[in-house]
Motif scaffolding. Structure first.
Motif, PDB file in Angstrom:
ATOM      1  N   SER A 207     -30.844 -33.395  36.922  1.00 43.54           N
ATOM      2  CA  SER A 207     -29.392 -33.381  36.690  1.00 43.54           C
ATOM      3  C   SER A 207     -28.672 -33.940  37.912  1.00 43.54           C
ATOM      4  O   SER A 207     -29.108 -33.732  39.054  1.00 43.54           O
ATOM      5  CB  SER A 207     -28.883 -31.970  36.387  1.00 43.54           C
ATOM      6  OG  SER A 207     -28.708 -31.210  37.568  1.00 43.54           O
ATOM      7  N   VAL A 208     -27.587 -34.645  37.643  1.00 44.04           N
ATOM      8  CA  VAL A 208     -26.786 -35.215  38.729  1.00 44.04           C
ATOM      9  C   VAL A 208     -26.226 -34.116  39.612  1.00 44.04           C
ATOM     10  O   VAL A 208     -26.208 -34.235  40.850  1.00 44.04           O
ATOM     11  CB  VAL A 208     -25.659 -36.085  38.139  1.00 44.04           C
ATOM     12  CG1 VAL A 208     -24.665 -36.492  39.227  1.00 44.04           C
ATOM     13  CG2 VAL A 208     -26.246 -37.320  37.458  1.00 44.04           C
TER      14      VAL A 208
ATOM     15  N   GLY B  21     -26.545 -42.968  42.954  1.00 41.73           N
ATOM     16  CA  GLY B  21     -25.853 -42.323  44.068  1.00 41.73           C
ATOM     17  C   GLY B  21     -24.363 -42.209  43.830  1.00 41.73           C
ATOM     18  O   GLY B  21     -23.721 -41.263  44.303  1.00 41.73           O
ATOM     19  N   GLY B  22     -23.789 -43.162  43.092  1.00 47.12           N
ATOM     20  CA  GLY B  22     -22.370 -43.102  42.770  1.00 47.12           C
ATOM     21  C   GLY B  22     -22.018 -41.946  41.850  1.00 47.12           C
ATOM     22  O   GLY B  22     -20.902 -41.422  41.908  1.00 47.12           O
ATOM     23  N   PHE B  23     -22.973 -41.527  41.013  1.00 46.28           N
ATOM     24  CA  PHE B  23     -22.742 -40.343  40.185  1.00 46.28           C
ATOM     25  C   PHE B  23     -22.623 -39.114  41.081  1.00 46.28           C
ATOM     26  O   PHE B  23     -21.726 -38.277  40.908  1.00 46.28           O
ATOM     27  CB  PHE B  23     -23.900 -40.122  39.202  1.00 46.28           C
ATOM     28  CG  PHE B  23     -24.180 -41.242  38.248  1.00 46.28           C
ATOM     29  CD1 PHE B  23     -23.396 -42.381  38.191  1.00 46.28           C
ATOM     30  CD2 PHE B  23     -25.259 -41.163  37.383  1.00 46.28           C
ATOM     31  CE1 PHE B  23     -23.677 -43.411  37.301  1.00 46.28           C
ATOM     32  CE2 PHE B  23     -25.553 -42.170  36.487  1.00 46.28           C
ATOM     33  CZ  PHE B  23     -24.757 -43.301  36.442  1.00 46.28           C
ATOM     34  N   LEU B  24     -23.551 -39.015  42.048  1.00 46.51           N
ATOM     35  CA  LEU B  24     -23.526 -37.882  42.975  1.00 46.51           C
ATOM     36  C   LEU B  24     -22.213 -37.853  43.750  1.00 46.51           C
ATOM     37  O   LEU B  24     -21.608 -36.783  43.930  1.00 46.51           O
ATOM     38  CB  LEU B  24     -24.691 -37.967  43.958  1.00 46.51           C
ATOM     39  CG  LEU B  24     -26.046 -37.425  43.533  1.00 46.51           C
ATOM     40  CD1 LEU B  24     -26.616 -38.175  42.337  1.00 46.51           C
ATOM     41  CD2 LEU B  24     -27.048 -37.485  44.689  1.00 46.51           C
ATOM     42  N   ALA B  25     -21.774 -39.019  44.207  1.00 43.46           N
ATOM     43  CA  ALA B  25     -20.547 -39.085  44.999  1.00 43.46           C
ATOM     44  C   ALA B  25     -19.352 -38.582  44.196  1.00 43.46           C
ATOM     45  O   ALA B  25     -18.485 -37.879  44.732  1.00 43.46           O
ATOM     46  CB  ALA B  25     -20.312 -40.513  45.469  1.00 43.46           C
ATOM     47  N   GLN B  26     -19.291 -38.941  42.921  1.00 41.08           N
ATOM     48  CA  GLN B  26     -18.180 -38.480  42.087  1.00 41.08           C
ATOM     49  C   GLN B  26     -18.180 -36.958  41.962  1.00 41.08           C
ATOM     50  O   GLN B  26     -17.128 -36.315  42.054  1.00 41.08           O
ATOM     51  CB  GLN B  26     -18.273 -39.113  40.700  1.00 41.08           C
ATOM     52  CG  GLN B  26     -18.005 -40.607  40.693  1.00 41.08           C
ATOM     53  CD  GLN B  26     -18.259 -41.227  39.333  1.00 41.08           C
ATOM     54  OE1 GLN B  26     -17.584 -40.890  38.349  1.00 41.08           O
ATOM     55  NE2 GLN B  26     -19.234 -42.120  39.255  1.00 41.08           N
ATOM     56  N   VAL B  27     -19.354 -36.373  41.762  1.00 39.15           N
ATOM     57  CA  VAL B  27     -19.457 -34.912  41.675  1.00 39.15           C
ATOM     58  C   VAL B  27     -19.030 -34.270  42.984  1.00 39.15           C
ATOM     59  O   VAL B  27     -18.247 -33.306  43.014  1.00 39.15           O
ATOM     60  CB  VAL B  27     -20.899 -34.496  41.312  1.00 39.15           C
ATOM     61  CG1 VAL B  27     -21.076 -32.981  41.475  1.00 39.15           C
ATOM     62  CG2 VAL B  27     -21.232 -34.917  39.890  1.00 39.15           C
ATOM     63  N   MET B  28     -19.525 -34.805  44.092  1.00 40.91           N
ATOM     64  CA  MET B  28     -19.225 -34.230  45.395  1.00 40.91           C
ATOM     65  C   MET B  28     -17.736 -34.323  45.722  1.00 40.91           C
ATOM     66  O   MET B  28     -17.146 -33.376  46.257  1.00 40.91           O
ATOM     67  CB  MET B  28     -20.052 -34.935  46.462  1.00 40.91           C
ATOM     68  CG  MET B  28     -21.548 -34.681  46.321  1.00 40.91           C
ATOM     69  SD  MET B  28     -22.578 -35.853  47.265  1.00 40.91           S
ATOM     70  CE  MET B  28     -22.167 -35.381  48.940  1.00 40.91           C
ATOM     71  N   ALA B  29     -17.117 -35.449  45.380  1.00 44.76           N
ATOM     72  CA  ALA B  29     -15.694 -35.616  45.669  1.00 44.76           C
ATOM     73  C   ALA B  29     -14.843 -34.716  44.790  1.00 44.76           C
ATOM     74  O   ALA B  29     -13.798 -34.218  45.228  1.00 44.76           O
ATOM     75  CB  ALA B  29     -15.296 -37.077  45.467  1.00 44.76           C
ATOM     76  N   ALA B  30     -15.293 -34.477  43.557  1.00 45.97           N
ATOM     77  CA  ALA B  30     -14.511 -33.644  42.637  1.00 45.97           C
ATOM     78  C   ALA B  30     -14.599 -32.166  43.001  1.00 45.97           C
ATOM     79  O   ALA B  30     -13.594 -31.452  42.942  1.00 45.97           O
ATOM     80  CB  ALA B  30     -14.987 -33.870  41.208  1.00 45.97           C
ATOM     81  N   ARG B  31     -15.774 -31.682  43.376  1.00 44.25           N
ATOM     82  CA  ARG B  31     -15.885 -30.237  43.621  1.00 44.25           C
ATOM     83  C   ARG B  31     -15.627 -29.853  45.078  1.00 44.25           C
ATOM     84  O   ARG B  31     -15.477 -28.675  45.385  1.00 44.25           O
ATOM     85  CB  ARG B  31     -17.207 -29.701  43.111  1.00 44.25           C
ATOM     86  CG  ARG B  31     -18.470 -30.193  43.749  1.00 44.25           C
ATOM     87  CD  ARG B  31     -19.668 -29.755  42.908  1.00 44.25           C
ATOM     88  NE  ARG B  31     -20.943 -30.055  43.544  1.00 44.25           N
ATOM     89  CZ  ARG B  31     -22.122 -29.910  42.930  1.00 44.25           C
ATOM     90  NH1 ARG B  31     -22.176 -29.470  41.693  1.00 44.25           N
ATOM     91  NH2 ARG B  31     -23.238 -30.190  43.567  1.00 44.25           N
ATOM     92  N   ARG B  32     -15.609 -30.787  46.007  1.00 42.77           N
ATOM     93  CA  ARG B  32     -15.084 -30.595  47.362  1.00 42.77           C
ATOM     94  C   ARG B  32     -15.768 -29.470  48.144  1.00 42.77           C
ATOM     95  O   ARG B  32     -15.123 -28.718  48.866  1.00 42.77           O
ATOM     96  CB  ARG B  32     -13.573 -30.360  47.312  1.00 42.77           C
ATOM     97  CG  ARG B  32     -12.820 -31.415  46.530  1.00 42.77           C
ATOM     98  CD  ARG B  32     -11.342 -31.150  46.467  1.00 42.77           C
ATOM     99  NE  ARG B  32     -10.780 -31.761  45.256  1.00 42.77           N
ATOM    100  CZ  ARG B  32      -9.514 -31.707  44.908  1.00 42.77           C
ATOM    101  NH1 ARG B  32      -8.631 -31.076  45.675  1.00 42.77           N
ATOM    102  NH2 ARG B  32      -9.086 -32.266  43.788  1.00 42.77           N
TER     103      ARG B  32
END
Length: 276
Positions: free
Chosen positions: A78-79, A106-117
């Motif tokens: 899972s991402v 890696g861009g999927f991971l970045a989106q998750v990381m930026a959204a959940r902060r």
């Protein structure tokens, strides 16, 4: 001497009970840049021409996520779980605020990381990627690439059939092979299987109102190849339209590996963006 991607020593840090392998490139700058890699990619499949040039303005960290390359553990399917290890990596090294350079998966991971902060992210660069519900042709493109029996499967995967693009692809592959010692090993199906599941699941999730993109406050540079067959360029435009603070660049006659086809141009764009 300053470490480069080709010479940096492999180090390890424990994250959630797993030893993650990583390398530091460049001087000890205040700015930290963490790289998030593509499907089945390791530390050694990054382009030295990109990584070493970016290390002129940031301290760069490349790492193998759980189960990948030189790292221990099992590859998540899972991402969100992959992103959890990336967040744990940043926290374990006490990096503070970081910028992200994220390619493809890696861009999927970045989106998750930026959204959940959960970790502080200053700016991020997302190359050759897709949003939740985005268009993907991973299995089809990979199958067709292997069927071509090219000298290196990355030539048909990352580059267009044009003579210019293929020549750039061969130069990229030569650069990635310069490091001859302590290379991160390929792990085969134990990585490709779970990562393929994660990619397909990410792109199969409907998000008609683009709420996940709208929840990302991070200043983002989106870079995409005009002829990306794995994640078509419509994905990049969707991200650009719905992320609150995004800039979009499309490179001509470029496939999935646009950032490696034009490394000097890409580095110039990224440096300008990071230093704004």
């Amino acid at each position: 001497m300053t470490a480069t991607l080709e010479t940096a020593v492999t180090e390890y840090v424990e994250v959630r009970g797993v030893q993650l392998a990583y390398r530091r490139i460049g001087h000890r700058f205040a700015r930290k840049l963490v790289l998030l890699q593509h499907f089945t990619g390791t530390m050694d499949t990054w382009d030295p021409a990109v990584v070493n040039a970016l290390a002129e303005v940031s301290e760069v960290f490349v790492f193998d996520n759980a189960g990948v390359g030189s790292s221990g553990g099992a590859t998540p399917d899972s991402v969100e779980e992959m992103a959890g290890y990336a967040e744990g990596f940043i926290s374990a090294l006490d990096l503070g605020e970081v910028d992200l350079l994220a390619f493809s998966l890696g861009g999927f991971l970045a989106q998750v990381m930026a959204a959940r902060r959960r970790v502080a992210i200053g700016r991020m660069v997302v190359a050759g990627s897709a949003p939740n519900g985005g268009e993907e042709h991973l299995l089809k493109v990979v199958e067709e690439a292997f069927a071509q029996k090219s000298a290196d499967v990355r030539l048909p995967l990352f580059f267009t059939p044009s003579a210019m693009s293929q020549a750039a692809g061969r130069a990229f592959i030569e650069r990635t092979l310069v490091r001859s010692r302590d290379r991160a090993p390929e792990r085969g199906e134990s990585v490709s299987g779970p990562q393929a599941m994660a990619i397909i699941d990410w792109c199969a999730r409907p998000d008609p109102d683009h709420l996940s993109l709208k929840s990302i406050p991070t200043a983002t540079l989106i870079v995409h190849g005009s002829d990306d067959t794995m994640f078509p360029s419509d994905n990049a435009y969707t991200m650009f339209k719905h992320m609150p603070n995004a800039t979009l660049i499309l490179y001509p006659d470029s496939g999935h590996g646009a950032l490696f086809q034009q490394p000097e141009t890409f580095v110039t764009h990224v440096k300008t963006f990071l230093e704004l």
